[in-house]
Design a protein around this motif. Structure first.
Motif, PDB file in Angstrom:
ATOM      1  N   HIS A  32      -7.977  -5.294   0.463  1.00 12.61           N
ATOM      2  CA  HIS A  32      -7.275  -5.745   1.625  1.00 12.61           C
ATOM      3  C   HIS A  32      -5.695  -5.116   1.643  1.00 12.61           C
ATOM      4  CE1 HIS A  32      -5.653  -9.018   4.106  1.00 12.61           C
ATOM      5  NE2 HIS A  32      -4.655  -9.037   3.311  1.00 12.61           N
ATOM      6  N   VAL A  33      -5.282  -4.726   0.412  1.00 11.55           N
ATOM      7  CA  VAL A  33      -3.761  -3.815   0.469  1.00 11.55           C
ATOM      8  C   VAL A  33      -4.044  -2.522   1.184  1.00 11.55           C
ATOM      9  CG1 VAL A  33      -2.259  -2.835  -1.068  1.00 11.55           C
ATOM     10  CG2 VAL A  33      -3.211  -5.229  -1.540  1.00 11.55           C
ATOM     11  N   HIS A  34      -5.012  -2.127   0.809  1.00 10.54           N
ATOM     12  CA  HIS A  34      -5.437  -0.671   1.500  1.00 10.54           C
ATOM     13  C   HIS A  34      -5.480  -0.589   2.901  1.00 10.54           C
ATOM     14  CE1 HIS A  34      -6.660   3.306   1.322  1.00 10.54           C
ATOM     15  NE2 HIS A  34      -7.841   3.022   2.100  1.00 10.54           N
ATOM     16  N   GLN A  35      -6.382  -1.822   3.410  1.00 10.71           N
ATOM     17  CA  GLN A  35      -6.456  -1.705   5.003  1.00 10.71           C
ATOM     18  C   GLN A  35      -5.465  -2.393   5.702  1.00 10.71           C
ATOM     19  OE1 GLN A  35     -10.170  -3.945   4.859  1.00 10.71           O
ATOM     20  NE2 GLN A  35     -11.386  -2.059   4.185  1.00 10.71           N
ATOM     21  N   LYS A  36      -4.773  -3.377   5.142  1.00 11.10           N
ATOM     22  CA  LYS A  36      -3.564  -4.253   6.125  1.00 11.10           C
ATOM     23  C   LYS A  36      -2.164  -3.755   5.627  1.00 11.10           C
ATOM     24  CE  LYS A  36      -6.780  -6.954   7.880  1.00 11.10           C
ATOM     25  NZ  LYS A  36      -7.161  -6.865   8.842  1.00 11.10           N
ATOM     26  N   GLY A  37      -2.159  -2.857   4.444  1.00 13.42           N
ATOM     27  CA  GLY A  37      -0.832  -2.433   4.041  1.00 13.42           C
ATOM     28  C   GLY A  37       0.090  -3.313   3.045  1.00 13.42           C
TER      29      GLY A  37
ATOM     30  N   ASN B 230       1.032  -1.150  -0.007  1.00 12.83           N
ATOM     31  CA  ASN B 230       0.042  -0.098  -0.043  1.00 12.83           C
ATOM     32  C   ASN B 230       0.848   1.373  -0.190  1.00 12.83           C
ATOM     33  OD1 ASN B 230      -2.611   1.438  -0.090  1.00 12.83           O
ATOM     34  ND2 ASN B 230      -2.267   1.630   2.225  1.00 12.83           N
TER      35      ASN B 230
ATOM     36  N   GLY C  17      -0.739  -7.337   0.464  1.00 12.09           N
ATOM     37  CA  GLY C  17      -1.744  -8.254   0.147  1.00 12.09           C
ATOM     38  C   GLY C  17      -1.155  -9.235  -1.126  1.00 12.09           C
TER      39      GLY C  17
ATOM     40  N   ARG D 258     -11.442  -6.793  -3.948  1.00 14.20           N
ATOM     41  CA  ARG D 258     -11.249  -7.460  -2.642  1.00 14.20           C
ATOM     42  C   ARG D 258      -9.846  -7.184  -2.328  1.00 14.20           C
ATOM     43  NH1 ARG D 258     -12.847 -12.810  -3.132  1.00 14.20           N
ATOM     44  NH2 ARG D 258     -14.887 -12.001  -4.016  1.00 14.20           N
TER      45      ARG D 258
END
Length: 144
Positions: free
Chosen positions: A102-107, A72, A109, A98
């Motif tokens: 996930h990449v945006h929220q967890k950093g 991210n 993916g 999706r």
């Protein structure tokens, strides 16, 4: 498995010493010992005998697998990430969205798991497209 009809005398001279070889001694007329080949015939006629030889082959090892990871950043548009996932990882719109979220929220993916050469190619494709569009998107790989 490789099966061939060969004469015992040819077999003794043509195969390298390191080759793994088994002889089906259940076939009629097959000489299976060294004594037989040197004239110590123990029951057969000793002429024009044919045997079956089988050589076992080792199975190739499966290639190591690598995860392609997308990282991210605060500048690359989400739509661009979705485009990359669809183009280079053959994801449909829903799956690409999706993974992007996930990449945006967890950093970070996982985009996919591939053999090394394929994973490396996909990383390079994503990075090249990002640079062409002046985005700082980062993509990397690690052993799965």
């Amino acid at each position: 498995m490789l099966i061939a009809k060969i004469s015992p005398l040819w077999m003794a001279h043509a195969l390298p010493a390191a080759a793994e070889l088994t002889i089906d001694s259940g076939a009629p007329g097959v000489r299976a010992s060294d004594d037989d080949e040197q004239g110590g015939d123990k029951g057969g006629s000793g002429k024009d005998e044919v045997g079956l030889a089988t050589r076992t082959r080792t199975k190739p090892k499966k290639p190591s697998q690598f995860k392609v990871l997308m990282l991210n950043d605060d500048y690359t548009p989400m739509e661009f990430v979705v485009i990359c996932l669809k183009r280079f990882f053959n994801m449909d719109m829903e799956q690409a969205t999706r993974v992007m979220l996930h990449v945006h929220q967890k950093g970070v993916g996982v985009c996919g798991i591939f053999p090394y050469e394929i994973a490396e190619t996909k990383v390079n494709q994503v990075m090249d497209l990002a640079r062409q569009n002046q985005h700082p998107l980062q993509c990397t790989l690690e052993k799965a």
